[in-house]
Design an enzyme around this catalytic site. Structure first.
Site, PDB file in Angstrom:
ATOM      1  CG  LEU A  44       7.747 -21.386  54.496  1.00 26.70           C
ATOM      2  CD1 LEU A  44       7.288 -20.203  54.515  1.00 26.70           C
ATOM      3  CD2 LEU A  44       6.907 -22.248  55.346  1.00 26.70           C
ATOM      4  CG  ASP A  45      12.530 -17.903  51.872  1.00 25.84           C
ATOM      5  OD1 ASP A  45      12.533 -18.154  50.781  1.00 25.84           O
ATOM      6  OD2 ASP A  45      12.434 -16.965  52.373  1.00 25.84           O
ATOM      7  NE  ARG A  46      18.567 -25.773  54.103  1.00 25.54           N
ATOM      8  CZ  ARG A  46      19.921 -25.649  54.289  1.00 25.54           C
ATOM      9  NH1 ARG A  46      20.465 -24.750  54.006  1.00 25.54           N
ATOM     10  NH2 ARG A  46      20.454 -26.455  55.015  1.00 25.54           N
ATOM     11  CB  SER A  48      10.688 -19.458  56.503  1.00 26.75           C
ATOM     12  OG  SER A  48      11.448 -18.399  56.188  1.00 26.75           O
TER      13      SER A  48
END
Length: 181
Positions: A44-46, A48
């Site tokens: 999960l992107d930073r 997000s």
């Protein structure tokens, strides 16, 4: 087998160590979870927020993370602009990105969800409306949801992964985790 459901806050890396620039102090999973032998199933992107699954079971990790298994992932997405039915229909048919067409997504406009405040908050602009979508995809390309909403003319302002398969964030505050089954 251990399965952890973690509500990843914004600006936390989806890994246990920061292999970034020397001296950087970015938050990682180890700031929240102290369980040996569990690893994230997917990323999960930073920038997000939301549900990140961790497990010590390699087969389960592959089943969750590998796009071949088409495990649905549901996101609550705050986007810029007033999304039209035509834009939603584009998302439902699949969107052309620079790495090819996406699979069709489930896409619907929703009322603003009752979420925790984001830190830092989303920048509010009086002259630019925003709205919320529930978007469910069955693949996991790099920054896919953000690229999909941008491709239909509605850049993402906030992205919260709410569910992976049948696992949800229900009842988990940012930074909290529980064992799941």
């Amino acid at each position: 087998m251990t399965l952890i459901l973690f509500n990843k806050p914004m600006n936390v890396l989806s890994q246990f160590t920061d292999k970034g620039t020397a001296g950087s102090a970015r938050a990682t999973l180890s700031d929240y979870i102290d369980l040996p032998g569990v690893y994230p199933a997917g990323r999960l992107d930073r920038d997000s927020e939301g549900l990140l699954l961790l497990t010590d079971d390699g087969r389960l990790q592959a089943r969750i993370a590998d796009p071949r298994f088409k495990l649905p992932k549901t996101y609550l997405v705050q986007v810029e602009g007033d999304v039209t039915e035509a834009a939603l229909e584009q998302l439902r048919r699949g969107v052309s990105l620079n790495d090819g067409m996406t699979r069709p997504a489930k896409a619907e406009r929703i009322d603003p969800p009752a979420l925790w405040p984001r830190d830092p908050p989303v920048r509010f602009r009086k002259s630019v409306p925003d709205c919320w979508l529930r978007l469910t995809i069955s693949e996991g390309r790099n920054r896919q949801v953000r690229r999909m909403t941008a491709a239909v003319g509605h850049p993402t302002l906030r992205l919260v992964r709410w569910a992976v398969g049948d696992w949800t964030l229900e009842g988990l505050a940012p930074g909290d985790w529980r064992e799941g089954g």
